[in-house]
Motif scaffolding. Structure first.
Motif, PDB file in Angstrom:
ATOM      1  N   UNK A  10      61.666   8.492  38.741  1.00 22.60           N
ATOM      2  CA  UNK A  10      60.974   9.777  38.864  1.00 22.60           C
ATOM      3  C   UNK A  10      60.515  10.108  40.284  1.00 22.60           C
ATOM      4  N   UNK A  11      60.455   9.111  41.167  1.00 24.95           N
ATOM      5  CA  UNK A  11      60.082   9.400  42.555  1.00 24.95           C
ATOM      6  C   UNK A  11      61.231  10.053  43.314  1.00 24.95           C
ATOM      7  N   UNK A  12      62.445  10.032  42.739  1.00 24.18           N
ATOM      8  CA  UNK A  12      63.590  10.676  43.368  1.00 24.18           C
ATOM      9  C   UNK A  12      64.068   9.939  44.595  1.00 24.18           C
ATOM     10  N   UNK A  13      64.894  10.632  45.393  1.00 22.06           N
ATOM     11  CA  UNK A  13      65.369  10.060  46.641  1.00 22.06           C
ATOM     12  C   UNK A  13      66.490   9.049  46.501  1.00 22.06           C
ATOM     13  N   UNK A  14      67.140   9.008  45.360  1.00 19.45           N
ATOM     14  CA  UNK A  14      68.224   8.037  45.176  1.00 19.45           C
ATOM     15  C   UNK A  14      69.550   8.584  45.707  1.00 19.45           C
ATOM     16  N   UNK A  15      70.501   7.676  45.872  1.00 17.76           N
ATOM     17  CA  UNK A  15      71.836   7.993  46.382  1.00 17.76           C
ATOM     18  C   UNK A  15      72.863   7.769  45.279  1.00 17.76           C
ATOM     19  N   UNK A  16      73.841   8.669  45.185  1.00 13.01           N
ATOM     20  CA  UNK A  16      74.934   8.525  44.232  1.00 13.01           C
ATOM     21  C   UNK A  16      76.226   8.263  44.998  1.00 13.01           C
ATOM     22  N   UNK A  17      76.936   7.239  44.591  1.00 18.11           N
ATOM     23  CA  UNK A  17      78.235   6.901  45.171  1.00 18.11           C
ATOM     24  C   UNK A  17      79.299   7.114  44.094  1.00 18.11           C
ATOM     25  N   UNK A  18      80.308   7.908  44.426  1.00 14.25           N
ATOM     26  CA  UNK A  18      81.384   8.224  43.469  1.00 14.25           C
ATOM     27  C   UNK A  18      82.723   7.943  44.139  1.00 14.25           C
ATOM     28  N   UNK A  19      83.523   7.066  43.539  1.00 18.75           N
ATOM     29  CA  UNK A  19      84.770   6.618  44.167  1.00 18.75           C
ATOM     30  C   UNK A  19      85.919   6.630  43.166  1.00 18.75           C
ATOM     31  N   UNK A  20      87.129   6.514  43.715  1.00 13.95           N
ATOM     32  CA  UNK A  20      88.317   6.332  42.884  1.00 13.95           C
ATOM     33  C   UNK A  20      88.428   4.864  42.484  1.00 13.95           C
ATOM     34  N   UNK A  21      89.145   4.626  41.412  1.00 12.02           N
ATOM     35  CA  UNK A  21      89.414   3.244  41.023  1.00 12.02           C
ATOM     36  C   UNK A  21      90.352   2.607  42.044  1.00 12.02           C
ATOM     37  N   UNK A  22      90.254   1.299  42.249  1.00 13.65           N
ATOM     38  CA  UNK A  22      91.215   0.652  43.150  1.00 13.65           C
ATOM     39  C   UNK A  22      92.658   0.879  42.702  1.00 13.65           C
ATOM     40  N   UNK A  23      92.853   0.991  41.382  1.00 16.73           N
ATOM     41  CA  UNK A  23      94.179   1.185  40.814  1.00 16.73           C
ATOM     42  C   UNK A  23      94.402   2.642  40.408  1.00 16.73           C
ATOM     43  N   UNK A  24      93.729   3.582  41.087  1.00 19.91           N
ATOM     44  CA  UNK A  24      93.728   4.982  40.677  1.00 19.91           C
ATOM     45  C   UNK A  24      95.132   5.563  40.533  1.00 19.91           C
ATOM     46  N   UNK A  25      95.406   6.113  39.352  1.00 17.62           N
ATOM     47  CA  UNK A  25      96.610   6.902  39.106  1.00 17.62           C
ATOM     48  C   UNK A  25      96.228   8.347  39.350  1.00 17.62           C
ATOM     49  N   UNK A  26      96.799   8.969  40.374  1.00 19.49           N
ATOM     50  CA  UNK A  26      96.395  10.313  40.754  1.00 19.49           C
ATOM     51  C   UNK A  26      96.857  11.389  39.769  1.00 19.49           C
ATOM     52  N   UNK A  52     100.795  14.564  39.685  1.00 22.96           N
ATOM     53  CA  UNK A  52      99.388  14.755  40.049  1.00 22.96           C
ATOM     54  C   UNK A  52      99.091  16.218  40.376  1.00 22.96           C
ATOM     55  N   UNK A  53      97.997  16.736  39.831  1.00 26.41           N
ATOM     56  CA  UNK A  53      97.609  18.121  40.133  1.00 26.41           C
ATOM     57  C   UNK A  53      97.316  18.296  41.612  1.00 26.41           C
ATOM     58  N   UNK A  54      96.882  17.225  42.273  1.00 29.88           N
ATOM     59  CA  UNK A  54      96.572  17.322  43.704  1.00 29.88           C
ATOM     60  C   UNK A  54      97.828  17.497  44.548  1.00 29.88           C
ATOM     61  N   UNK A  55      99.009  17.238  43.992  1.00 26.77           N
ATOM     62  CA  UNK A  55     100.235  17.551  44.722  1.00 26.77           C
ATOM     63  C   UNK A  55     100.358  19.057  44.952  1.00 26.77           C
ATOM     64  N   UNK A  56      99.789  19.831  44.031  1.00 20.56           N
ATOM     65  CA  UNK A  56      99.923  21.281  44.083  1.00 20.56           C
ATOM     66  C   UNK A  56      98.687  21.955  44.680  1.00 20.56           C
ATOM     67  N   UNK A  57      97.614  21.195  44.811  1.00 19.70           N
ATOM     68  CA  UNK A  57      96.387  21.732  45.418  1.00 19.70           C
ATOM     69  C   UNK A  57      95.765  20.667  46.318  1.00 19.70           C
ATOM     70  N   UNK A  58      96.534  20.181  47.321  1.00 20.00           N
ATOM     71  CA  UNK A  58      96.032  19.082  48.166  1.00 20.00           C
ATOM     72  C   UNK A  58      94.812  19.474  48.973  1.00 20.00           C
ATOM     73  N   UNK A  59      94.588  20.781  49.140  1.00 23.64           N
ATOM     74  CA  UNK A  59      93.432  21.240  49.921  1.00 23.64           C
ATOM     75  C   UNK A  59      92.114  20.910  49.242  1.00 23.64           C
ATOM     76  N   UNK A  60      92.157  20.539  47.960  1.00 24.00           N
ATOM     77  CA  UNK A  60      90.927  20.222  47.240  1.00 24.00           C
ATOM     78  C   UNK A  60      90.436  18.799  47.502  1.00 24.00           C
TER      79      UNK A  60
END
Length: 303
Positions: free
Chosen positions: A230-246, A155-163
């Motif tokens: 078009x009225x805006x004001x919506x929320x975006x939720x972004x998550x990892x998969x339950x089975x996420x391979x890092x 995983x690239x995050x092993x080398x840049x865990x601060x991200x």
């Protein structure tokens, strides 16, 4: 991957004075993430040899690395041969690969002119139809092919865990009560979409789904949400998969994500703590604060 193995990857092996730096390969796709990973690897004392994917990589990555070549996405044989010439036994993937360009171009995957090793690796999927073509299936073939050639992907995050985003409120503004309800509502939906390996993000307003991410990616999903709301004001939720391979396809946000929210009228972004990469964190937060967009990193589990 166990916690112990991850910890051993984050710090280069101890070496005697005058001994050569440990070598690592970097497969670089689209975005700033590969550049940040390359910089982190160099800071940690690695000798970095990079394969930049044609049509994706920013060539500025090459300025940071000890060596750099461009190779086609469907040229696994050429990629692996280059790394083996450099003595690479460990590598990492960073950056986005545009799935729609690979699968849905005019000539399909053959339009990428795959080499023989790529054809052999993907023959069961593309010709025999033994596997589906979702993200995990496609990228697992790539990782497995590298492994068969003696190169382990980490995983690239092993080398840049601060991200990786820590849990908490990233911006000055917190979600409103109605936005928090939309986060709670959207979290379960996004997790289910991830479980099905469809996408990572969902746009919600008033506990109604506005848009769901698929092959187009998060930014395009946000833009579509703006068109549909078009009225805006919506929320975006972004998550990892339950089975996420890092090792691949880890949720990532950056300045471009906030710019898309601004253009589309979105006002809140919720990401998964510990499993979402934030590139250029200071710039992301400053831009979100400037436009009164709430950004939070949460650990709500599978819900």
């Amino acid at each position: 991957m166990s916690d112990g193995s991850c910890a051993s990857l984050r710090t280069p092996p101890t070496r005697d004075a005058g001994a050569p730096a440990p070598r690592i390969g970097l497969v670089a796709g689209w975005g700033r993430y590969p550049l940040v990973v390359a910089q982190s690897l160099k800071e940690r004392g690695y000798e970095v040899h990079c394969v930049g994917l044609k049509g994706h990589v920013d060539r500025a990555v090459g300025d940071v690395c000890d060596s750099f070549v461009l190779r086609g996405v469907a040229r696994l044989g050429q990629q692996i041969a280059y790394f083996r010439r450099q003595g690479i036994t460990q590598a990492t993937l960073a950056g986005k690969v545009f799935k729609h360009k690979i699968l849905f171009g005019r000539l399909g995957w053959l339009g990428l002119i795959p080499d023989l090793q790529t054809i052999r690796a993907f023959f069961p999927m593309f010709v025999l139809g033994k596997k589906n073509r979702n993200d995990d299936s496609l990228l697992s073939v790539v990782v497995d092919e590298y492994a068969r050639s003696g190169i382990t992907m980490a995983p690239a995050t092993d080398f840049a865990p601060q991200l990786l985003a820590a849990a908490g409120q990233l911006t000055r503004r917190a979600p409103t009560a109605s936005e928090q309800k939309d986060i709670d509502f959207g979290w379960h939906l996004a997790k289910e979409m991830g479980r099905l390996d469809i996408g990572q993000s969902v746009a919600v307003k008033g506990r109604a789904v506005v848009a769901v991410e698929a092959v187009e990616g998060t930014d395009a999903c946000i833009r579509r949400a703006g068109e549909l709301c078009p009225q805006g004001g919506f929320t975006v939720v972004k998550v990892a998969k339950p089975q996420q391979d890092m090792r691949f396809d880890v949720p990532t946000i950056g300045v471009g994500t906030i710019q898309s929210l601004i253009a589309a009228g979105g006002k809140c972004l919720a990401i998964e703590a510990g499993k979402t990469i934030v590139v250029d964190r200071r710039e992301v937060i400053a831009l979100a604060d400037q436009h009164r967009i709430a950004v939070v990193a949460l650990d709500l589990g599978a819900r």
